[in-house]
Design a protein around this motif. Structure first.
Motif, PDB file in Angstrom:
ATOM      1  N   ILE A  38       0.835  -1.209   0.000  1.00  0.00           N
ATOM      2  CA  ILE A  38       0.000   0.000   0.000  1.00  0.00           C
ATOM      3  C   ILE A  38       0.869   1.258   0.000  1.00  0.00           C
ATOM      4  O   ILE A  38       0.525   2.262  -0.620  1.00  0.00           O
ATOM      5  N   ASN A  39       2.023   1.181   0.665  1.00  0.00           N
ATOM      6  CA  ASN A  39       2.949   2.317   0.633  1.00  0.00           C
ATOM      7  C   ASN A  39       3.527   2.519  -0.764  1.00  0.00           C
ATOM      8  O   ASN A  39       3.705   3.651  -1.214  1.00  0.00           O
ATOM      9  N   ALA A  40       3.818   1.415  -1.465  1.00  0.00           N
ATOM     10  CA  ALA A  40       4.339   1.506  -2.834  1.00  0.00           C
ATOM     11  C   ALA A  40       3.311   2.135  -3.775  1.00  0.00           C
ATOM     12  O   ALA A  40       3.672   2.779  -4.761  1.00  0.00           O
ATOM     13  N   LEU A  41       2.047   1.948  -3.463  1.00  0.00           N
ATOM     14  CA  LEU A  41       0.981   2.552  -4.272  1.00  0.00           C
ATOM     15  C   LEU A  41       0.760   4.021  -3.915  1.00  0.00           C
ATOM     16  O   LEU A  41       0.016   4.726  -4.585  1.00  0.00           O
ATOM     17  N   GLY A  42       1.394   4.480  -2.839  1.00  0.00           N
ATOM     18  CA  GLY A  42       1.286   5.877  -2.444  1.00  0.00           C
ATOM     19  C   GLY A  42       0.169   6.173  -1.466  1.00  0.00           C
ATOM     20  O   GLY A  42      -0.161   7.332  -1.212  1.00  0.00           O
ATOM     21  N   PHE A  79     -16.711  -3.796  -5.916  1.00  0.00           N
ATOM     22  CA  PHE A  79     -16.422  -3.362  -7.284  1.00  0.00           C
ATOM     23  C   PHE A  79     -15.482  -2.148  -7.277  1.00  0.00           C
ATOM     24  O   PHE A  79     -14.478  -2.127  -7.982  1.00  0.00           O
ATOM     25  N   PHE A  80     -15.812  -1.148  -6.476  1.00  0.00           N
ATOM     26  CA  PHE A  80     -14.992   0.066  -6.433  1.00  0.00           C
ATOM     27  C   PHE A  80     -13.600  -0.218  -5.867  1.00  0.00           C
ATOM     28  O   PHE A  80     -12.596   0.320  -6.346  1.00  0.00           O
ATOM     29  N   THR A  81     -13.530  -1.066  -4.845  1.00  0.00           N
ATOM     30  CA  THR A  81     -12.237  -1.390  -4.243  1.00  0.00           C
ATOM     31  C   THR A  81     -11.334  -2.113  -5.241  1.00  0.00           C
ATOM     32  O   THR A  81     -10.152  -1.791  -5.371  1.00  0.00           O
ATOM     33  N   MET A  82     -11.888  -3.080  -5.953  1.00  0.00           N
ATOM     34  CA  MET A  82     -11.066  -3.859  -6.888  1.00  0.00           C
ATOM     35  C   MET A  82     -10.677  -3.053  -8.122  1.00  0.00           C
ATOM     36  O   MET A  82      -9.540  -3.137  -8.585  1.00  0.00           O
ATOM     37  N   THR A  83     -11.603  -2.249  -8.656  1.00  0.00           N
ATOM     38  CA  THR A  83     -11.223  -1.416  -9.798  1.00  0.00           C
ATOM     39  C   THR A  83     -10.222  -0.341  -9.368  1.00  0.00           C
ATOM     40  O   THR A  83      -9.311  -0.003 -10.127  1.00  0.00           O
ATOM     41  N   GLY A  84     -10.357   0.152  -8.146  1.00  0.00           N
ATOM     42  CA  GLY A  84      -9.377   1.109  -7.619  1.00  0.00           C
ATOM     43  C   GLY A  84      -8.013   0.487  -7.444  1.00  0.00           C
ATOM     44  O   GLY A  84      -6.984   1.102  -7.758  1.00  0.00           O
ATOM     45  N   ALA A  85      -7.973  -0.746  -6.960  1.00  0.00           N
ATOM     46  CA  ALA A  85      -6.694  -1.452  -6.803  1.00  0.00           C
ATOM     47  C   ALA A  85      -6.045  -1.687  -8.156  1.00  0.00           C
ATOM     48  O   ALA A  85      -4.835  -1.454  -8.331  1.00  0.00           O
ATOM     49  N   MET A  86      -6.830  -2.117  -9.127  1.00  0.00           N
ATOM     50  CA  MET A  86      -6.288  -2.360 -10.467  1.00  0.00           C
ATOM     51  C   MET A  86      -5.729  -1.072 -11.069  1.00  0.00           C
ATOM     52  O   MET A  86      -4.609  -1.057 -11.586  1.00  0.00           O
ATOM     53  N   GLY A 101      -4.865 -10.708  -8.696  1.00  0.00           N
ATOM     54  CA  GLY A 101      -5.756 -10.799  -7.528  1.00  0.00           C
ATOM     55  C   GLY A 101      -6.969  -9.891  -7.637  1.00  0.00           C
ATOM     56  O   GLY A 101      -8.119 -10.366  -7.538  1.00  0.00           O
ATOM     57  N   PRO A 102      -6.763  -8.586  -7.865  1.00  0.00           N
ATOM     58  CA  PRO A 102      -7.917  -7.704  -7.976  1.00  0.00           C
ATOM     59  C   PRO A 102      -8.828  -8.044  -9.163  1.00  0.00           C
ATOM     60  O   PRO A 102     -10.049  -7.938  -9.053  1.00  0.00           O
ATOM     61  N   THR A 103      -8.241  -8.486 -10.273  1.00  0.00           N
ATOM     62  CA  THR A 103      -9.050  -8.841 -11.440  1.00  0.00           C
ATOM     63  C   THR A 103      -9.902 -10.074 -11.154  1.00  0.00           C
ATOM     64  O   THR A 103     -11.085 -10.127 -11.508  1.00  0.00           O
ATOM     65  N   LEU A 104      -9.311 -11.059 -10.502  1.00  0.00           N
ATOM     66  CA  LEU A 104     -10.058 -12.264 -10.141  1.00  0.00           C
ATOM     67  C   LEU A 104     -11.203 -11.921  -9.185  1.00  0.00           C
ATOM     68  O   LEU A 104     -12.340 -12.360  -9.380  1.00  0.00           O
ATOM     69  N   LEU A 105     -10.912 -11.119  -8.163  1.00  0.00           N
ATOM     70  CA  LEU A 105     -11.958 -10.738  -7.206  1.00  0.00           C
ATOM     71  C   LEU A 105     -13.036  -9.884  -7.875  1.00  0.00           C
ATOM     72  O   LEU A 105     -14.216  -9.992  -7.537  1.00  0.00           O
ATOM     73  N   LEU A 106     -12.648  -9.056  -8.842  1.00  0.00           N
ATOM     74  CA  LEU A 106     -13.630  -8.268  -9.584  1.00  0.00           C
ATOM     75  C   LEU A 106     -14.530  -9.189 -10.407  1.00  0.00           C
ATOM     76  O   LEU A 106     -15.758  -9.023 -10.410  1.00  0.00           O
ATOM     77  N   ALA A 107     -13.948 -10.172 -11.076  1.00  0.00           N
ATOM     78  CA  ALA A 107     -14.737 -11.121 -11.870  1.00  0.00           C
ATOM     79  C   ALA A 107     -15.691 -11.907 -10.973  1.00  0.00           C
ATOM     80  O   ALA A 107     -16.862 -12.128 -11.333  1.00  0.00           O
ATOM     81  N   LEU A 108     -15.216 -12.322  -9.800  1.00  0.00           N
ATOM     82  CA  LEU A 108     -16.079 -13.044  -8.862  1.00  0.00           C
ATOM     83  C   LEU A 108     -17.197 -12.146  -8.326  1.00  0.00           C
ATOM     84  O   LEU A 108     -18.331 -12.601  -8.142  1.00  0.00           O
TER      85      LEU A 108
END
Length: 124
Positions: A38-42, A79-86, A101-108
């Protein structure tokens, strides 16, 4: 609801719940790898327990019977969390594998939402 649709719904929902629960716990306890990520993502570290709690509450909302409006909010939050992570991983130039990971969770999330039974929908 067709038996096939019920099976698809429950498979997607169980895997979604396991994924969100496990990542929620990892975020809640501030596991070192998650802090670094999360730190690497800023983003600030204080977001981890917030995300963790909301993911766990979202899993509860999706799994318990009734409360279709709360379920809609949980699906929207996932949906918002996973698209935000991607999006965050793409913007910082992370390797494509970090999108798995985020794409798989978004698809699910989308699959579970689409195949949910009528008694779990706000409009029937």
């Amino acid at each position: 609801m067709k038996k096939r649709d019920k099976i698809i719904y429950w498979i997607a929902t169980v895997w979604l719940s396991l994924g969100m629960l496990s990542t929620g716990i990892v975020q809640l306890i501030k596991m070192e790898e998650e802090v670094q990520s999360i730190n690497a993502l800023g983003y600030p570290t204080f977001l981890l327990p917030i995300l963790g709690v909301w993911k766990i509450l979202g899993v509860i909302a999706i799994l318990i019977p009734k409360f279709p409006l709360v379920k809609e909010w949980a699906y929207a939050g996932f949906f918002f969390t996973m698209t935000g992570a991607m999006t965050s991983h793409i913007i910082v130039g992370d390797e494509m594998i970090t999108l798995f990971g985020p794409t798989l969770l978004l698809a699910l999330t989308i699959t579970s939402w689409y195949f949910r039974p009528a008694d779990r929908k706000t409009l029937k």
